[in-house]
Write an enzyme that holds these catalytic residues in place. Sequence first.
Site, PDB file in Angstrom:
ATOM      1  N   ARG A 198       0.835  -1.205   0.000  1.00 53.39           N
ATOM      2  CA  ARG A 198       0.000   0.000   0.000  1.00 53.39           C
ATOM      3  C   ARG A 198       0.868   1.253   0.000  1.00 53.39           C
ATOM      4  NH1 ARG A 198      -0.670   4.674   2.780  1.00 53.39           N
ATOM      5  NH2 ARG A 198      -0.401   3.556   4.747  1.00 53.39           N
ATOM      6  N   ASP A 199       1.509   1.542   1.091  1.00 53.41           N
ATOM      7  CA  ASP A 199       2.344   2.739   1.194  1.00 53.41           C
ATOM      8  C   ASP A 199       3.518   2.666   0.215  1.00 53.41           C
ATOM      9  OD1 ASP A 199       3.235   5.166   2.148  1.00 53.41           O
ATOM     10  OD2 ASP A 199       4.087   4.363   3.987  1.00 53.41           O
TER      11      ASP A 199
ATOM     12  N   HIS B  48       6.420   4.142  12.735  1.00 52.88           N
ATOM     13  CA  HIS B  48       6.502   4.135  11.275  1.00 52.88           C
ATOM     14  C   HIS B  48       7.555   5.172  10.875  1.00 52.88           C
ATOM     15  CE1 HIS B  48       4.287   3.757   7.247  1.00 52.88           C
ATOM     16  NE2 HIS B  48       5.167   4.717   7.025  1.00 52.88           N
TER      17      HIS B  48
ATOM     18  N   HIS C 281      10.569   6.795   8.384  1.00 53.24           N
ATOM     19  CA  HIS C 281      11.175   6.935   7.062  1.00 53.24           C
ATOM     20  C   HIS C 281      12.663   7.201   7.258  1.00 53.24           C
ATOM     21  CE1 HIS C 281       7.467   7.672   4.348  1.00 53.24           C
ATOM     22  NE2 HIS C 281       7.104   7.012   5.426  1.00 53.24           N
TER      23      HIS C 281
ATOM     24  N   CYS D 254       5.624   9.512   0.513  1.00 53.96           N
ATOM     25  CA  CYS D 254       4.323  10.132   0.695  1.00 53.96           C
ATOM     26  C   CYS D 254       4.065  11.070  -0.477  1.00 53.96           C
ATOM     27  CB  CYS D 254       4.258  10.903   2.007  1.00 53.96           C
ATOM     28  SG  CYS D 254       2.705  11.781   2.229  1.00 53.96           S
TER      29      CYS D 254
ATOM     30  N   ASN E  79      10.275   4.326   3.026  1.00 54.44           N
ATOM     31  CA  ASN E  79      10.076   3.766   4.358  1.00 54.44           C
ATOM     32  C   ASN E  79      11.302   2.968   4.795  1.00 54.44           C
ATOM     33  OD1 ASN E  79       7.063   4.202   4.939  1.00 54.44           O
ATOM     34  ND2 ASN E  79       7.018   3.326   2.889  1.00 54.44           N
TER      35      ASN E  79
END
Length: 314
Positions: free
Chosen positions: A27-28, A220, A222, A253, A262
């Site tokens: 997804r991300d 989460h 980065h 993002c 990420n």
Amino acid sequence: MTAKGLPMVVPATDLPERVRIHEVGARDGLQNEKTAVPTEVKAEFVRRLAGAGLTTIEATSFVHPKWVPQLADAEQLFPLVKDVPGVELPVLVPNQRGLERALALGAERIAVFASATESFAKANLNRSLDESLAVFAPVVRRAKDEGVHVRGYVSMCFGDPWEGAVPLHQVARVCTALRDMGCDELSLGDTIGVATPGHVLELLSLLNEEGVPTNTIGVHFHDTYGQALANTYAALEHGVTTVDASAGGLGGCPYARSATGNLATEDLVWMLHGLGIETGVDLGRLTATSVWMAERLGRPSPSRTVRALSHKDQ
């Protein structure tokens, strides 16, 4: 490939025995691609991630295709992967409409996406911070009424590209609002990768003081400034046992240009296994999966561990 017996396992004291990796690559990781990845390739990616031992794989996002066209195939993708055995498949929903679409396909875990700052709320959600929270409240309530697990993402917890440093109490206010709505779990996002370990520990401590238990918190990170693993280690020291990561280091993002990839799942697993922390992940199979996906994206994986383990001597 690496020599047998590496990484050497040297446990550290006062760290969790096991970490649950919340895999966000499907997804991300893919939402920021310049071109859409075919649905069947996404489905195969999820299957391969599951085959590598990952048990929480964020599958897709039920957002309007106008905002994230790369994930416009959510209705087609989710039925292809929903029955993968032994895997939880959370999906992102931005509003009531997104929730209805997800529930219609049998989703059992959803996530809402809040911001710790006004600027990012307006850029990402086209609403003020408080307005966005007001939109999420009925979504969370309906999801809980349906027996669905709810994760609350909070972005820009450690810094914002427009506002700079974000006051800790501001982050805590959003986190406690999501908790009070009924979110089962919170994910603290370092969206532009500016956090440092002391900052991480200070925020986690404040959240505990505000009544948010550590066992409901995920992190989460980065890796924009190369701090993702250091920040993860700090969170582990505090007792966090849920860490978000993306296979091969995919992602970023689309609403924050300074947000790079990420934390790579392989880099995380290498560190955790070296610390003697269980993950259930087969690093070799995971690396092969990321190499496979990198080939389909037409570029090498940014993960250092993927590059090291997939290197073949000429």
